[in-house]
Scaffold this motif. Sequence first.
Motif, PDB file in Angstrom:
ATOM      1  N   HIS A 224     -11.737  49.443 -33.071  1.00  0.00           N
ATOM      2  CA  HIS A 224     -12.882  49.583 -32.146  1.00  0.00           C
ATOM      3  C   HIS A 224     -13.239  48.169 -32.049  1.00  0.00           C
ATOM      4  O   HIS A 224     -14.427  47.394 -31.276  1.00  0.00           O
ATOM      5  N   GLU A 225     -12.596  47.593 -33.185  1.00  0.00           N
ATOM      6  CA  GLU A 225     -13.239  46.078 -33.056  1.00  0.00           C
ATOM      7  C   GLU A 225     -12.958  45.077 -32.512  1.00  0.00           C
ATOM      8  O   GLU A 225     -13.454  44.209 -32.038  1.00  0.00           O
ATOM      9  N   TYR A 226     -11.547  45.420 -32.175  1.00  0.00           N
ATOM     10  CA  TYR A 226     -11.099  44.326 -31.456  1.00  0.00           C
ATOM     11  C   TYR A 226      -9.527  45.349 -30.394  1.00  0.00           C
ATOM     12  O   TYR A 226      -9.751  46.466 -30.963  1.00  0.00           O
ATOM     13  N   LEU A 227      -9.093  44.619 -29.796  1.00  0.00           N
ATOM     14  CA  LEU A 227      -8.465  44.885 -28.545  1.00  0.00           C
ATOM     15  C   LEU A 227      -7.046  45.069 -29.885  1.00  0.00           C
ATOM     16  O   LEU A 227      -6.397  45.916 -29.702  1.00  0.00           O
ATOM     17  N   GLN A 228      -6.598  44.063 -30.616  1.00  0.00           N
ATOM     18  CA  GLN A 228      -5.503  44.761 -31.237  1.00  0.00           C
ATOM     19  C   GLN A 228      -6.119  43.963 -32.958  1.00  0.00           C
ATOM     20  O   GLN A 228      -5.965  42.709 -32.559  1.00  0.00           O
TER      21      GLN A 228
END
Length: 240
Positions: A224-228
């Motif tokens: 959930h920390e980054y888009l990818q």
Amino acid sequence: REGTKMAEQGDLADIADDALKYDTYEQYLDSQISPMDLYYLDDQDLARQLVELGYRGSGETLKREEFEARKKAAEEAKASKLRNAPKKLASAEKDLSHFPFLHNLAEREDLVRNGKLTSIIFLRDKNSKGQEVSGYIDYAHRLKTENFEPYFERKKRLMPKPSDLSYYNWETQHSTSNSTPNFQVIADNEAGLLFKNKRDRKVINVDPKSLPGDNSRRIDIKTHEYLQVVIYDHVTRRKT
């Protein structure tokens, strides 16, 4: 006789250790001058000379050259000990169980710092202006040039920079690429973006439709920390 010899050696070792307590040779000599010596001699320089000659103090006094040599050896030993002391990892004692990306970085930190592993991190997310940016980061180079504790403490977010291996701002279409001490960027070819490891000359292909290359693997991080997030690990084997 053997016992006496060992006792004498012990006394000399004590004297040598004692000398290391003092910053200067004069301080060392002064430590062996009694108030009574100064009272009778009324001359500190003369009192020092008598200590140096062995007429005052313990009777086993280091010469100036011996004192300086022991001080230098002790300082070098101390500096060597500090250099060789294991450095505390930036991720040490951090609970990252709910942060998959940071947890993966923590797992690799020691190996990457020791040069046993190189990792290229692909990140895609929105910057502070709300613009989508992406880039490839040389983890080892960033570890060497930045303090990573704020990242592992979640006080800062690791984001691609224009100074990284590759950077692209999807809104402004600004792109950059830079080689690092560990990787050479190979762009503008049919295979797309490639990174050549400078240590073993192996090429890492970051195209998700292709194999990453020899001694390399591609790991997609669900978080959930980054888009990818994708990490490319490469086990470095120096060419012989």
